[in-house]
Design an enzyme around this catalytic site. Structure first.
Site, PDB file in Angstrom:
ATOM      1  N   TYR A 166       0.812  -1.208   0.020  1.00 18.24           N
ATOM      2  CA  TYR A 166       0.007  -0.098   0.027  1.00 18.24           C
ATOM      3  C   TYR A 166       0.860   1.348   0.008  1.00 18.24           C
ATOM      4  CZ  TYR A 166      -3.389   3.592   1.852  1.00 18.24           C
ATOM      5  OH  TYR A 166      -3.947   4.693   1.851  1.00 18.24           O
ATOM      6  N   ASP A 225       9.501   2.778  -1.059  1.00 18.40           N
ATOM      7  CA  ASP A 225       8.507   3.481  -0.280  1.00 18.40           C
ATOM      8  C   ASP A 225       8.869   3.300   1.230  1.00 18.40           C
ATOM      9  OD1 ASP A 225       4.833   3.508   0.023  1.00 18.40           O
ATOM     10  OD2 ASP A 225       6.242   4.512   1.113  1.00 18.40           O
ATOM     11  N   LYS A 238       5.245   9.672   8.443  1.00 16.02           N
ATOM     12  CA  LYS A 238       5.141   9.279   9.571  1.00 16.02           C
ATOM     13  C   LYS A 238       6.121   9.825  10.477  1.00 16.02           C
ATOM     14  CE  LYS A 238       2.631   4.901   7.977  1.00 16.02           C
ATOM     15  NZ  LYS A 238       1.678   4.787   8.319  1.00 16.02           N
TER      16      LYS A 238
HETATM   17  P1  KE4 Z   1      -0.322   8.614   4.401  1.00 19.63           P
HETATM   18  O1  KE4 Z   1      -0.959   9.235   3.153  1.00 19.63           O
HETATM   19  O2  KE4 Z   1      -1.330   7.694   5.251  1.00 19.63           O
HETATM   20  O3  KE4 Z   1       0.219   9.578   5.237  1.00 19.63           O
HETATM   21  O4  KE4 Z   1       0.796   7.537   3.931  1.00 19.63           O
HETATM   22  C1  KE4 Z   1       0.395   6.620   2.776  1.00 19.63           C
HETATM   23  C2  KE4 Z   1       1.170   5.238   3.143  1.00 19.63           C
HETATM   24  C3  KE4 Z   1       2.194   5.235   2.118  1.00 19.63           C
HETATM   25  N1  KE4 Z   1       3.077   4.499   2.136  1.00 19.63           N
HETATM   26  C4  KE4 Z   1       3.314   3.326   3.092  1.00 19.63           C
HETATM   27  C5  KE4 Z   1       4.279   2.187   2.999  1.00 19.63           C
HETATM   28  C6  KE4 Z   1       2.161   3.369   4.232  1.00 19.63           C
HETATM   29  O5  KE4 Z   1       2.086   2.467   5.119  1.00 19.63           O
HETATM   30  C7  KE4 Z   1       1.265   4.463   4.135  1.00 19.63           C
HETATM   31  C8  KE4 Z   1       0.115   4.566   5.254  1.00 19.63           C
HETATM   32  N2  KE4 Z   1      -0.143   3.455   5.956  1.00 19.63           N
HETATM   33  C9  KE4 Z   1      -1.386   3.410   6.753  1.00 19.63           C
HETATM   34  C10 KE4 Z   1      -1.136   2.038   7.492  1.00 19.63           C
HETATM   35  N3  KE4 Z   1      -0.540   0.849   7.205  1.00 19.63           N
HETATM   36  C11 KE4 Z   1      -1.732   4.534   7.227  1.00 19.63           C
HETATM   37  C12 KE4 Z   1      -3.214   4.312   8.114  1.00 19.63           C
HETATM   38  C13 KE4 Z   1      -4.269   4.910   7.428  1.00 19.63           C
HETATM   39  O6  KE4 Z   1      -4.534   5.105   6.247  1.00 19.63           O
HETATM   40  O7  KE4 Z   1      -4.943   5.563   8.343  1.00 19.63           O
END
Ligand code: KE4
Length: 427
Positions: free
Chosen positions: A144, A239, A267
């Site tokens: 993801y 990523d 994060k």
């Molecule tokens: P954000 O747009 O949520 O800041 O980041 C997206 C993203 C991109 N790449 C990786 C590897 C990620 O894990 C994420 C976001 N992770 C999820 C939880 N596994 C965020 C939780 C949520 O969407 O509320």
């Protein structure tokens, strides 16, 4: 444990926001029941509006590696707030955070700060296409990268939890330039590059997967990705939104000793404030406006408060490295959970890198999405709620990793193992 206030507040939330949440990952979609409304956190603990205390292994889905309300981060944010919130103009805090990232992450010679991991990955694939003049992006099932239209074609994380392999609203035109391969399938990567290597702008992947649960790349897979992208002129994009500063101060690329062309971050680099970043070779990054012609912008990019929280977090990680201790706590928890599952006769495997790990209800090994999606998510849901009643707050999905913070103690880990031993016996 009483959950009356959470239930009442969540009912109100559902009348105000779709599903009562601002991200589906929090909706408890795969574990059922009502999400807990959190009131505050301190160190390794969070407290819900009913006053129930939990050991927190979500850590805001990764950012809170120092624990909640770390004093040096709190002080840095308070100092920044005293100067104002946002100016839409360059500030010294952006220099400081950019410098810390460049010094820490081997592949990053220049970096652009944005507001989320999604913005970082969206911008990185646009840059890969702009730099190479090619269209095709390779991603992997179960990985993801945020809710980028062209990457929501076999997403992990909440999209996988909701069993929505591609989202309505993503047009065929948007997704047709994205090719989905199987994680850890080296031959599949080689065959794809043999077939269409000169059309591939970039490969984006999680160098340790968190979004189908914790899945670890083989050395051969990493080498194949680096070799195939280098030979074809495609860009290799790590990523590291989740792994950056999580699995080591320089991220997974320092662990695996593979240097990507671009890296995305989020994060932890914001210390809990909204942030994302993408960076890489200067000759690639200088294709971004205003130096180059690849467009990307943002009102709150490099926000001074977010930069202050991020810089204070990275300085704390750099100057008081918690990584050896996080490795020990992670190993203790992983061994304890594995032992508890075996004692309870549960068919489980634990997969871990540093302080991120997953207990799969699956005999394992879990090497890709096909393996992960065979896990017993119904049993995971009962395990999740059983731990909640023991005051342990795990990620609310089988397809996520748990995170240990520097604020967790050996006693916290032992208490978690004891709770898991009890719960796993009841499943
Ligand atoms: P954000 O747009 O949520 O800041 O980041 C997206 C993203 C991109 N790449 C990786 C590897 C990620 O894990 C994420 C976001 N992770 C999820 C939880 N596994 C965020 C939780 C949520 O969407 O509320």
């Amino acid at each position: 444990m009483p959950h009356d206030k959470s239930q009442a507040l969540f009912q109100t939330a559902q009348s105000l926001m779709p599903g009562g949440v601002n991200s589906p990952a929090r909706a408890f979609g795969s574990v059922g029941g009502t999400p807990l409304i959190i009131d505050h956190g301190e160190g390794a603990t969070i407290v819900d509006v009913d006053g129930n205390r939990y050991l927190d292994y979500i850590q805001s889905w990764g950012p809170m590696i120092l624990g909640h309300k770390h004093p040096s981060v709190l002080a840095a944010v308070e100092n920044a707030l005293a100067k104002g919130f946002s100016f839409g103009a360059p500030t010294v805090g952006e220099n400081e955070l950019a410098q810390l990232i460049i010094e820490a992450v081997p592949s990053v010679e220049k970096v652009r700060l944005v507001n989320s991991g999604t913005e970082a990955t969206m911008s990185a694939i646009r840059l890969a296409r702009g730099f190479t003049g090619r269209d095709v992006i390779i991603k992997f099932a179960g990985n993801y990268h945020g809710h980028v239209d062209s990457l929501l074609v076999a997403a992990g994380s909440s999209a996988a939890t909701l069993a929505v392999p591609n989202s309505p609203g993503v047009t065929l035109g948007t997704s047709q330039d994205t090719k989905i391969l199987c994680y850890n399938d080296c031959q599949g990567v080689r065959d794809t590059f043999a077939e269409m290597g000169d059309r591939i702008a970039g490969v984006i992947f999680e160098p340790v997967v968190g979004n189908m649960g914790c899945v670890i790349p083989s050395t051969e897979f990493l080498q194949t990705l680096r070799e195939c992208t280098t030979a074809s002129g495609a860009l290799l994009i790590f990523d590291e939104v989740m792994t950056g500063f999580r699995v080591g101060y320089g991220g997974a690329q320092t662990l695996w000793r593979v240097t990507p062309d671009l890296t995305t971050l989020g994060k932890i680099v914001g210390g809990g404030m909204p942030i994302g970043a993408y960076g890489g070779r200067a000759d690639i990054m200088d294709h971004i406006l205003p130096v180059g012609e690849v467009f990307q912008a943002g009102t709150l990019s490099g926000n001074p408060i977010a930069c202050a929280a991020g810089s204070a977090t990275l300085r704390e990680l750099r100057d008081h490295s918690p990584y050896d201790r996080l490795e020990q706590l992670g190993a203790t928890l992983a061994e304890g959970l594995q032992r508890a599952a075996e004692t309870a006769g549960q068919s489980c495997c634990v997969q871990r890198v540093g302080s991120m790990l997953t207990l799969f209800f699956n005999p394992g090994p879990v090497l890709n999405w096909e393996d992960a999606s065979a896990s017993d998510t119904e049993k995971f849901g009962r395990y999740f709620w059983g731990l909640i009643e023991h005051g342990i707050y795990m990620p609310c999905s089988q397809y996520e990793a748990l995170f240990i913070s520097a604020a967790h103690t050996e006693n916290d880990i032992q208490a978690t193992i004891t709770a898991a031993e009890s719960v796993l016996q009841t499943l």
